[in-house]
Design an enzyme around this catalytic site. Structure first.
Site, PDB file in Angstrom:
ATOM      1  N   GLY A 125       0.809  -1.231   0.000  1.00 15.47           N
ATOM      2  CA  GLY A 125       0.000   0.000   0.000  1.00 15.47           C
ATOM      3  C   GLY A 125       0.832   1.266   0.000  1.00 15.47           C
ATOM      4  N   SER A 131       2.554  -5.778  -4.878  1.00 15.51           N
ATOM      5  CA  SER A 131       1.817  -6.835  -5.587  1.00 15.51           C
ATOM      6  C   SER A 131       2.606  -7.342  -6.785  1.00 15.51           C
ATOM      7  CB  SER A 131       0.412  -6.371  -5.989  1.00 15.51           C
ATOM      8  OG  SER A 131       0.477  -5.189  -6.722  1.00 15.51           O
ATOM      9  N   ASP A 175       5.218  -1.930 -13.568  1.00 19.36           N
ATOM     10  CA  ASP A 175       5.677  -2.513 -12.307  1.00 19.36           C
ATOM     11  C   ASP A 175       6.284  -3.894 -12.522  1.00 19.36           C
ATOM     12  OD1 ASP A 175       4.418  -0.249 -11.451  1.00 19.36           O
ATOM     13  OD2 ASP A 175       2.692  -1.288 -10.595  1.00 19.36           O
TER      14      ASP A 175
HETATM   15  C1  GLA Z   1       0.424   1.664 -10.725  1.00 18.84           C
HETATM   16  C2  GLA Z   1       0.212   0.693 -11.875  1.00 18.84           C
HETATM   17  C3  GLA Z   1       1.234   0.927 -12.994  1.00 18.84           C
HETATM   18  C4  GLA Z   1       1.277   2.399 -13.398  1.00 18.84           C
HETATM   19  C5  GLA Z   1       1.388   3.301 -12.171  1.00 18.84           C
HETATM   20  C6  GLA Z   1       1.305   4.756 -12.528  1.00 18.84           C
HETATM   21  O1  GLA Z   1       1.642   1.412 -10.107  1.00 18.84           O
HETATM   22  O2  GLA Z   1       0.315  -0.633 -11.420  1.00 18.84           O
HETATM   23  O3  GLA Z   1       0.959   0.102 -14.090  1.00 18.84           O
HETATM   24  O4  GLA Z   1       0.168   2.732 -14.180  1.00 18.84           O
HETATM   25  O5  GLA Z   1       0.396   3.003 -11.214  1.00 18.84           O
HETATM   26  O6  GLA Z   1       2.379   5.156 -13.290  1.00 18.84           O
END
Ligand code: GLA
Length: 385
Positions: A125, A131, A175
């Site tokens: 969070g 995740s 990510d």
């Molecule tokens: C989250 C999402 C990513 C990206 C970011 C913003 O982390 O998982 O894919 O969109 O927000 O840049």
């Protein structure tokens, strides 16, 4: 073998009565710049953190997936693979279960099942991709255990699919690519359309600089619909402009394009187009070994997220404003938004001053004490033992 790997192995033995076949690791990430550009087929520049999720695993032959987490409630979750489908898993188990489901859906033979024990130091969070770290640790473990030999971008797509289907978050690919493809002392320049990526040297210490990650401890939850609404707005704008994605709108055409859009979509489009440009300029600074030059770009990125994308909050703004007033070179919220963490680029000699100033400002404003860690560009996912 380091002591964390040892601990995870020992815990696995204790839980399942036998040794794991191996231990795999995947890191959390911070994004230097390029926020909310990934699902617009754009560019971003994340790096892996030294905070990681470890998975000790052993294959089974009876089609059962057993899951345990050191951060969980102590129970071992048991999921028969035959019944694995979105909705079949809850809480944190959605991520590993989702990865196994996505691999099976893609036609890979992972039906034997596995026992997994998970232990993570990535705060959840906090906007640091806990995740994705969990998904990617399981993905590399399965890739090795079942001899799949999948390229990293394909593992990233698998992990993303798990998140879409099992967690209901229509996230981009940043990510998962960051967790799987990063390397020490570099940032990952990623083209989110093609998944082409390049490691750009990011040697902070040599320049007498530090990148701090301030976790505001305002928990963000991307599953509540706000993230999906932003993504839908961008897709609608691209459709109205007759483009495949906002990535295809050149900065030179921005003003003309904005003039023809509904008012609500204008700031979204402006953010995405200018943010893609900031990524390009940031990479140019890194290539010119001008790390200090990143500062104003980070701060401009924050202003765009605050004023145009509107996903900042009082706590993230307070960190940025206080850090800059205390002498930081630049600062911005990082990740999905609505809380989470802020990155602060600062000279070594001012790191303490900036941290103290932010802590004091938080206390004065009645917020909880923020936690601060140092972002050292680290290696991506892989086998540990
Ligand atoms: C989250 C999402 C990513 C990206 C970011 C913003 O982390 O998982 O894919 O969109 O927000 O840049």
């Amino acid at each position: 073998m380091n002591s964390r790997t040892h601990t995870v192995e020992a815990a696995f033995r204790q839980l399942y009565g036998t040794a794991p076949e191996g231990v795999w690791s995947a890191p959390g990430r911070v994004n230097l710049i390029g926020e909310h550009t990934d699902y617009n087929d754009g560019f971003c520049l994340p790096m892996a953190l030294p905070r990681t999720t470890l998975v000790a695993a052993r294959r089974r032959t009876d089609g059962l997936l057993r899951l345990h987490s050191a951060q969980g409630d102590g129970r071992i979750a048991e999921l028969p693979l035959s019944g694995l489908a979105p909705g079949a898993a809850t809480g944190w188990t959605r991520y590993p279960a989702g990865v196994v489901w996505a691999l099976a859906e893609a036609g890979h033979d992972v039906g034997g099942g596995a026992d997994l024990h998970i232990d993570s130091t990535v705060p959840s969070g906090a906007g640091l991709s806990s995740s994705a770290a969990l998904e990617c640790a399981v993905a590399v473990a399965y890739d090795d255990l079942y001899g799949l030999g999948l390229p990293r971008p394909e593992l990233a797509r698998t992990a993303q699919r798990a998140e879409h289907a099992f967690a209901g978050v229509p996230c981009g690919i940043m990510d998962q690519m960051a967790s799987l493809c990063s390397a020490e002392a570099t940032a990952l320049h990623l083209d989110c359309r093609t998944l082409e990526h390049r490691l750009v040297p990011f040697g902070l210490a040599a320049d007498g600089l530090r990148l701090l990650v301030v976790d505001t401890r305002v928990k963000h939850d991307l599953g509540d619909g706000a993230y999906a609404a932003l993504r839908a707005g961008c897709e609608r704008a691209a459709a109205l402009l007759g483009l495949p994605a906002l990535r295809d709108l050149a900065a030179a055409d921005l003003d003309a394009a904005l003039a023809g859009l509904p008012a609500a979509l204008v700031p979204l489009v402006r953010h995405v187009v200018t943010e893609n440009e900031r990524v390009t300029r940031t990479v140019a600074h890194l290539e010119a070994e001008d790390t200090e030059g990143l500062g104003p770009l980070l701060t401009a990125g924050h202003a765009s997220l605050r004023d145009d994308y509107r996903i900042s909050c009082a706590e993230t703004d307070l960190v940025v404003d206080t850090a800059l007033a205390a002498g930081a070179l630049g600062a911005r919220m990082t990740g999905g938004g609505f809380g989470g963490s802020v990155i602060v680029l600062v000279h070594d000699r001012l790191a303490r001053t900036v941290t103290d100033a932010v802590t004091t400002a938080f206390h004065r404003a009645g917020h909880r004490t923020p936690s601060v860690l140092e972002a050292i560009p680290s290696r991506g996912a892989g086998r540990l033992g």
